[in-house]
Design a protein around this motif. Structure first.
Motif: not given
Ligand SMILES: [Fe+2]
Ligand SMILES: [Fe+2]
Length: 198
Positions: A52, A97, A100, A131, A134
């Motif tokens: 990040e 996440e 995003e 993301e 993630h």
């Protein structure tokens, strides 16, 4: 059009702020994992925190490239501000996440494209892909912590001690390493890499 007047200018600045905050938030979650002796989980979360801060750097550099240094960039943006247990932290991270990956950055990419900034659109799209990954990892972590399956598998797999390298194939990792006596949380994790690309 002057870059400072575009939505992309605002979006880059707020994405920078968001990534800085995500990096900090994940460091706090990593600390919670460490408090529960989950060293390898903590390390994995710290790696995501590092990702990040790299994203923040990318957005920062793009902002400087397009607009140069600014005395004060005013933002009208909201950011999550939640706290809780390790499990709750992982669940919040999973949701953040997802937002995003599926909403915020794709929308920013579309706006950048509409405003004629193909390079910024490409940056938002590439980071959205990360993301997404993630999100998959945090989803796995929150599920495994909730169910107590971080060190269990339905078929025998190889467990490796991150401290001394002791190895053993089993459906469950040892509670205490028979070689170096490190706790279970020091056993290397099995990260999920399925379901990342649709
Ligand atoms: Fe990021
Ligand atoms: Fe992320």
């Amino acid at each position: 059009m002057q870059f400072e007047k575009t939505k992309t200018y605002q979006n880059l600045a707020s994405a920078f702020a968001g990534e800085c905050q995500a990096g900090m938030r994940y460091q706090m979650i990593a600390k919670l994992a460490m408090q529960e002796d989950l060293k390898c989980l903590s390390d994995a979360i710290r790696t995501i925190a590092k990702n990040e801060t790299f994203h923040a750097t990318q957005f920062f550099n793009k902002m400087i490239e397009k607009a140069g240094s600014k005395e004060n960039v005013k933002l009208d943006a909201g950011y999550p501000f939640h706290a809780g247990s390790l499990l709750e932290g992982l669940q919040f991270a999973e949701g953040d996440e997802k937002d995003e990956a599926t909403e915020i950055y794709p929308a920013f990419a579309t706006t950048a494209k509409e405003e004629g900034f193909e390079d910024v659109a490409a940056l938002f799209s590439m980071i959205a892909e990360v993301e997404k990954h993630h999100n998959v990892i945090f989803n796995y972590f929150q599920q495994a912590v909730k169910d107590g399956t971080l060190y269990k598998c339905d078929k025998p797999i190889l467990w490796i001690c991150s401290q001394c390298g002791h190895m053993h194939v089993a459906t469950e990792a040892w509670k205490v390493c028979p070689l170096c006596k490190a706790k279970q949380g020091y056993v290397e994790l099995h990260l999920p890499f399925e379901g990342i690309k649709q």
